[in-house]
Design an enzyme around this catalytic site. Structure first.
Site, short mmCIF file in Angstrom:
data_model
loop_
_atom_site.label_atom_id
_atom_site.label_comp_id
_atom_site.label_asym_id
_atom_site.label_seq_id
_atom_site.Cartn_x
_atom_site.Cartn_y
_atom_site.Cartn_z
N GLN A 7 49.24 -49.95 85.83
CA GLN A 7 49.42 -51.04 86.78
C GLN A 7 49.92 -50.50 88.12
OE1 GLN A 7 48.35 -53.97 85.83
NE2 GLN A 7 48.47 -54.42 88.00
N HIS B 215 47.69 -49.33 91.10
CA HIS B 215 46.92 -50.26 91.93
C HIS B 215 47.39 -50.23 93.38
CE1 HIS B 215 43.93 -52.29 89.60
NE2 HIS B 215 44.77 -52.52 88.62
N GLU C 211 50.91 -61.81 85.58
CA GLU C 211 49.44 -61.76 85.54
C GLU C 211 48.98 -61.15 84.20
OE1 GLU C 211 47.82 -58.87 88.16
OE2 GLU C 211 45.77 -59.64 88.08
N HIS C 212 49.51 -59.98 83.86
CA HIS C 212 49.19 -59.32 82.59
C HIS C 212 50.45 -59.24 81.74
CE1 HIS C 212 46.39 -57.43 85.60
NE2 HIS C 212 45.51 -57.79 84.70
N ASP D 68 40.69 -55.36 81.71
CA ASP D 68 40.23 -55.14 83.08
C ASP D 68 38.72 -54.89 83.13
OD1 ASP D 68 42.79 -55.30 84.07
OD2 ASP D 68 43.13 -53.13 84.05
N HIS E 193 38.68 -105.94 95.07
CA HIS E 193 38.45 -105.29 93.77
C HIS E 193 38.32 -106.36 92.69
CE1 HIS E 193 39.68 -101.69 95.88
NE2 HIS E 193 39.59 -100.95 94.80
#
Lengths: 443, 443
Positions: free
Chosen positions: A270, A273, A337-338, A371, A430
């Site tokens: 991770q 990145h 996220e993960h 991924d 209505h």
């Protein structure tokens, strides 16, 4: 372990959760994301304005400025697709085909079906699924182009049946597009690719230009300019977006039996990145955290992207918790996220997961599988957005349209209820639209 | 028909589609929505800032200023709920119960289920459904309070299983909340209601204050200030929202056999929502349009909200098209919130609908049924958003979390694919996390 590596240990921010007060706990979970600077916001707004007003001409100028390449034409032509096919190694092409097949299998199985319910005699209600007509897919090329992202976006767009699917991806220095991205798009059935990156790509998709079609919804990750551009076009109502995008992040919950080398490798994968990425390890075992620290130092030294990973690790946290229950409470609050569950009985713990983008169970499921090629989507909510957003699926490319049909009998069965509620809300027209029909139906 | 009514006929903007050039066609379908004025945007930003910085104190000041009532405490207490129960007429309560049952039946039937797929031997991928933990529901009270909107939001929130559900609705002049809204919320199982309206309600939900809990996602329609506040909090990342909200609108496609009185009543029932509402009629029959014009004049004169409806009708369009096929092409381009198919074979035409919020089939299905009690949701995308947004459903209150689990066998089956792709993207730590495990698994 050399001195430099030993020096990193302190930077890994080892914490005892029980020793932290509320403020320190909040700080420990604060992402290293910078608030969008006022000048980023203004720069993006001026890119959007330029493209809206001057179309392709602005795209040419912005591409020359930001990508440092002069392009007359943005759309990839047949010759460039053919060159890309020739340039991609057979092994890579085969890996893309294999990944695509699993992505397709998983996404197809999750497609929504319409449904029908009779809610009263003569009152049929249903939901129809319709593709978003026109979609734009952004495939970034941060430090390297990401053909896997092309697969993750193109495959569900095709399954959804979108009428118009276009990809934007930044041009390379020589004005070409990354061959692997082109091959991935073509494998997934998408034939229109534009060499455009950054906020100007988002602007082109949101407003349309002479050469780029306007779309209804824009998908895909990107840097802070791309993310800000997506937010601004949705704010202005020009297009919808898949989700806000931020730096990637992982949270690992590991027990004493976890493999420290695997955990360290996951944290580093991770961290590579980018320097904004965040990695968190929660464990109830101080011994496991010790071992992971040692492994981090060893593996870090061997990585090509060592500087990026080292920087990301400086914003990381290795946190000892009192119990795994506490770890899950922290994780749910953080909404990663993960989420990797390096636990002996990961499936038994799964029901505790309240908010996360994608979950990886057990020792043999590194994040890289998701991924690339397990079949799940890797376009996922970051920065805590997993509390209220989901990863990309076929449904992201579809709308649900509700439908109702009443017969005379149905109208008479439920019309009075509508009239009572309409009158209570002082919406007489209505009520009138119902009463007129009830009179006619019972005549 | 009196002179005033006859004067309206011209104002109804009768158009022959085939006689219009592209520019005139685009103008004919342009909604009367004003772009958000710069001062609205600034006013909303300053309300958000005030609430974020000063919490309840700001809420008190803003409520005094905008709602002209001094409130010490915003949350509705047990005594006020009890008073509301006593104040609501049994007939209205019964209508709410009945509507709620059908709303629940329809929404429950459409709930997503998780699913599991083995994408390779030893690779199990799945999707889990989780409620958005904390949601805030805005129930507006424009010209009149809208208990039906409370039902439309509270019922799916409860079905989704959200942990915390709070309602905000504007206080009345005497500082109380509308009793019917309170009863609707309680019937639907929501016990926390705050007397807050406008942008300040959205701010309280997005940031939280001492008395109002912060939520993850904000739902519900509202005026231009509420909509702008929702857009700003999502832009800033403080909360997600259900969808952008604009003035209500209807598009009717009618054939020669349609009942002109019904069609006129449907157009007027949309027009009474407000002067920004838009109503469109498309028909291949000039005779039907003549008859509808006459009916509009007659029915308009009898309406209590005649001035609002008259104003909305001034932005309306009665368009003769060459064919019903052309009508559907126009409708799909416009993407109306409500689409009424006043056709002899409405179901046969349904497959042509590409983009709409909710569709009403045939002569006996007035929009008011869907607004109140057919069972479908009335919180729907407006202003063309139906091209890329769907109406509220239980899924709007849920997240999908993907999960993957590989066994040793599974890792060995697909690991090489991940490694190839990771290396192509120059993400070596990703490759390493897989390689380490593959070595161990095959050892």
């Amino acid at each position: 372990m050399n001195a430099a590596a030993a020096g990193d240990v302190a930077a890994w921010n080892r914490l005892e959760w029980s020793a932290l007060d509320a403020g320190a706990r909040a700080r420990a979970l604060t992402r290293p994301v910078q608030a969008v600077a006022q000048d980023t916001r203004r720069a993006v707004a001026s890119v959007l304005d330029a493209v809206r007003e001057h179309g392709d001409e602005a795209l040419r100028a912005l591409t020359a400025r930001f990508d440092r390449v002069e392009l007359q034409r943005f759309e990839v032509d047949a010759a460039e697709f053919a060159a890309a096919e020739a340039a991609v190694a057979p092994e890579l092409r085969q890996a893309m085909v294999e990944a695509m097949q699993r992505i397709e299998a998983f996404h197809r199985a999750g497609m929504s079906q319409g449904y029908v319910v009779d809610t009263a005699p003569g009152v049929r209600c249903e939901r129809m699924i319709r593709p978003v007509p026109r979609v734009g897919l952004y495939v970034p090329a941060g430090s390297a182009p990401l053909p896997s992202t092309a697969l993750m976006l193109c495959v569900p767009a095709r399954l959804a049946g979108c009428r118009e699917v276009v990809v934007c991806t930044p041009p390379r220095a020589d004005g070409s597009a990354d061959p692997a991205v082109l091959v991935a798009a073509r494998l997934a059935g998408v034939g229109r690719v534009f060499k455009l990156g950054g906020a100007q790509a988002v602007a082109a998709l949101a407003y349309g230009t002479a050469s780029v079609p306007k779309v209804d919804k824009i998908f895909g990750p990107g840097n802070s300019y791309v993310d800000e551009a997506k937010r601004q076009v949705v704010q202005g109502g020009a297009a919808a977006i898949d989700m806000p995008a931020g730096p990637s992040e992982v949270l690992v919950i590991a027990d004493q039996g976890a493999n420290p080398a695997f955990v360290a490798a996951d944290l580093l994968s991770q961290a590579e990145h980018g320097p904004d990425s965040q990695v968190l390890l929660l464990s109830d075992s101080a011994a496991l955290i010790d071992q992971v620290e040692q492994e981090l130092a060893v593996q870090l030294a061997a990585l090509p992207r060592v500087e990026i990973a080292r920087k990301a690790l400086s914003a990381s946290r290795l946190i000892r918790v009192e119990s795994l229950e506490e770890a899950f409470a922290i994780s749910n609050d953080y909404a990663p996220e993960h989420l990797i569950l390096a636990l002996r009985e990961p499936r038994a713990w799964l029901e505790r997961v309240e908010a996360a983008g994608s979950v990886f169970l057990g020792d043999w499921t590194p994040e890289a599988l998701g991924d690339y090629c397990s079949g799940t989507n890797h376009v996922l909510p970051t920065n805590g957005a997993a509390r209220a957003w989901s990863g990309v699926s076929v449904g992201s490319f579809q709308n649900a349209v509700s439908v109702q049909a009443a017969s005379r009998e149905g109208l008479l069965a439920i019309g009075a209820c509508a009239v009572t509620l309409a009158r209570a809300e002082q919406l007489d027209a209505h009520a009138n639209a119902v009463v007129l029909r009830m009179q006619e139906a019972s005549a």
